[in-house]
Design a protein around this motif. Sequence first.
Motif, mmCIF file in Angstrom:
data_model
loop_
_atom_site.group_PDB
_atom_site.id
_atom_site.type_symbol
_atom_site.label_atom_id
_atom_site.label_comp_id
_atom_site.label_asym_id
_atom_site.label_seq_id
_atom_site.Cartn_x
_atom_site.Cartn_y
_atom_site.Cartn_z
ATOM 1 N N ARG A 1 -3.336 0.399 1.587
ATOM 2 C CA ARG A 1 -2.844 1.749 1.893
ATOM 3 C C ARG A 1 -2.850 2.025 3.386
ATOM 4 O O ARG A 1 -1.917 2.589 3.932
ATOM 5 N N LEU A 2 -3.978 1.657 4.031
ATOM 6 C CA LEU A 2 -4.103 1.970 5.449
ATOM 7 C C LEU A 2 -4.240 0.720 6.312
ATOM 8 O O LEU A 2 -4.355 0.814 7.520
ATOM 9 N N GLU B 1 4.574 8.419 6.130
ATOM 10 C CA GLU B 1 5.322 8.406 4.866
ATOM 11 C C GLU B 1 6.230 9.617 4.750
ATOM 12 O O GLU B 1 7.238 9.578 4.051
ATOM 13 N N LYS C 1 -6.681 7.671 10.844
ATOM 14 C CA LYS C 1 -5.706 6.663 10.418
ATOM 15 C C LYS C 1 -5.093 7.047 9.073
ATOM 16 O O LYS C 1 -3.892 6.901 8.852
ATOM 17 N N GLY D 1 0.784 -1.225 0.000
ATOM 18 C CA GLY D 1 0.000 0.000 0.000
ATOM 19 C C GLY D 1 0.811 1.267 0.000
ATOM 20 O O GLY D 1 0.354 2.300 -0.469
ATOM 21 N N SER D 2 2.057 1.227 0.552
ATOM 22 C CA SER D 2 2.836 2.457 0.492
ATOM 23 C C SER D 2 4.227 2.218 -0.118
ATOM 24 O O SER D 2 4.401 2.453 -1.302
ATOM 25 N N PHE D 3 5.193 1.750 0.665
ATOM 26 C CA PHE D 3 6.540 1.626 0.093
ATOM 27 C C PHE D 3 7.166 0.282 0.421
ATOM 28 O O PHE D 3 7.040 -0.224 1.533
#
Lengths: 360, 323
Positions: free
Chosen positions: A255-256, B232, B224, A178-180
Amino acid sequence: MNKNTKGSALANYSQLLVPLIAILLLVIFNLFRDPSFFSVGITTNNNGDPVLQGNLISILNGASELVILSMGMTLVTAASGGQDISVGALAAIAGSVFVKVLKSQGGAISPVLVVGAFLLCCAVAMAFGAFNGALVSVFNIQPMIATLILFTCGRSIAYWINGGATPTISSPIISAIGSFVPGMPVPTPILIVILMGIFFALLFRFTTLGLYIQTVGINQGAARLNGINAVGIKLLSFILLGACCSVAGMIGVSRLGLINHETLLINIEMDAILAVAIGGNSLGGGKFRMLGSVLGAYAIQALTITLYAMKVPSTDVKAYKAVVIVLLVVMGSPKVKETVERLRKRAGGKRPAGAGKEAA
Amino acid sequence: MKKIIAVALVLVMCLSLIPAAFAADDLIKVGVVNNPPSESGYREANVNDFISVFTEENGYDASFFYSIKNDEQLSAARQFITDGVDYLLISAAETTGWDAVLKDAQEAGIGVFLFDRMIDCDPELFEAAVVSDMAQEGDTAVAWLLSLELPEYNVIHIQGAMGSDAQLGRTGALDEQFEAGTMTKVVQQTATWDEAEAKKIVESVINSKEPFNVIYAENDGMAKGAVAALDEAGITHGVDGDVVVMGFDCNKWALRELLAGNWNYDGQCSPFQAQVISDMIQTLEAGGEIEGLNEAKQIISVEKGFDARELTEEDIATYGLGE
């Protein structure tokens, strides 16, 4: 003959003009507003990994689900001459299945489990896609009516799968999706979009699917007489859209690390259809250009991020968005295209007579 | 032949009345009209609260009906009146259209309690209403934020769906601070309860490089999302972090974030009204009078707000919503 091919090549090219102009206008507007708007920098995230950061990255990253859905939506639009309005609900179902499988092992999330969860949610979404496709292709129901069923009940189905509101999952693997990925400064959703793009590019390059979809969309009867299985092609386009929904759902959930069946990719079906339209594709089916839809999707996301950066009051966001969209849609309408074409010809006619003779 | 059948039918009807008559003797018959649990985490907790309080062990014979549609709720309420319940408990989907049904209930001698949502009608038509004061929720949260005595307040305010009760209640108190100048509005934007949208809003602030030190998100999901954007960008948050994170709803998973020190505050609109109503019913059954009502015959639920520094595991078990 020569002139004709030139004209169609131009038409082909001009299809991408509207989304490109839209993006260009947004870029110019933002550069005037804030010259540092598109600056991209590298920061260290809270896990200690270097990551790219900036509005450009936010746009590319945030648009991922929309881009993937608009790819599938393009196929369905081209083949069936109608739109699937259940993509958001189907993505919510896929996301719920994904979370359900991940939670099945009592919290221990292994790479194998994640792959299994994705494969299952993909299969479920493709099955629902096939359901939609069957209603459209076999029973000849208008796509928007056929998919209205899943649009209405999809999010309830998503609720049944997990029960309860907003189940959460947390695992380094999920945040990598979802992110990195640690050590990779580009957000993973962007990479997934690139993979999907390559997949479709190869699919059209090495199979005749693209041509078949166009043929069925233009004239189903003629396609059948030429030995193309029209029902099968339509069905396949819905199944591919189902697969796109599962990828979008997986990204949205990852993502979350949370699934909210009510809000996951809410209202995205309208944006996906809009992306297809801005991309210059006929919503009545037939010829299509997936790249146009992809650019359209990025234009929509760029617009949203611009409005956030401009701090437009929350109550006015939708109105601003609507104004821009009206402009874009009008810009791409046949009437305007015709007028532009006529003006261009007239301007061309007045140009040096020698050029005219040469063409003749 | 016809006579025999008629007699038989009458006998059957009489027999079928016997268990009902028995049941009515010792149990208090209650009909509950509510919104469906799938509506939200709040509603799920609310529904479970009523199921766990109005049990046979507690002396109730309760029937439940759930719908998000006002007309379905109305016909269910009429059915409960026909069935002869002693008390009717209503959380209406819409505030209007209930007058006729409530009058029928009054004529039938049925006590009506409203919970969670008010109905536009004459207060004479119901015994009491147990409701939340949405504004109180925002007031509690903002009072807590002020009590931190930060040197400056640069707030990112992420709103819910514009015009919803929860959004209005949670926004009001903060807007007052913005107007008074005690807090600076960095950005105020609606994410319509969408977690991913909240993340994008915070990202856009981070990208603009404007300073901020408070995130006030109007539900847990959006908080959240906001925190994901902070993570990030490498910005610290929570109890010992640079940014104060505030959420609402008190989902169990959100309270665990508080316990871990990742967030600072979680406010709650209390979904627990069943016990208060049960107590009032017992008072009425004992021949007493209900006390503590305001002019509109309301009892305002006390809203909770949790500070990460004081939260305990026990609080999570008692007040947390969901799993």
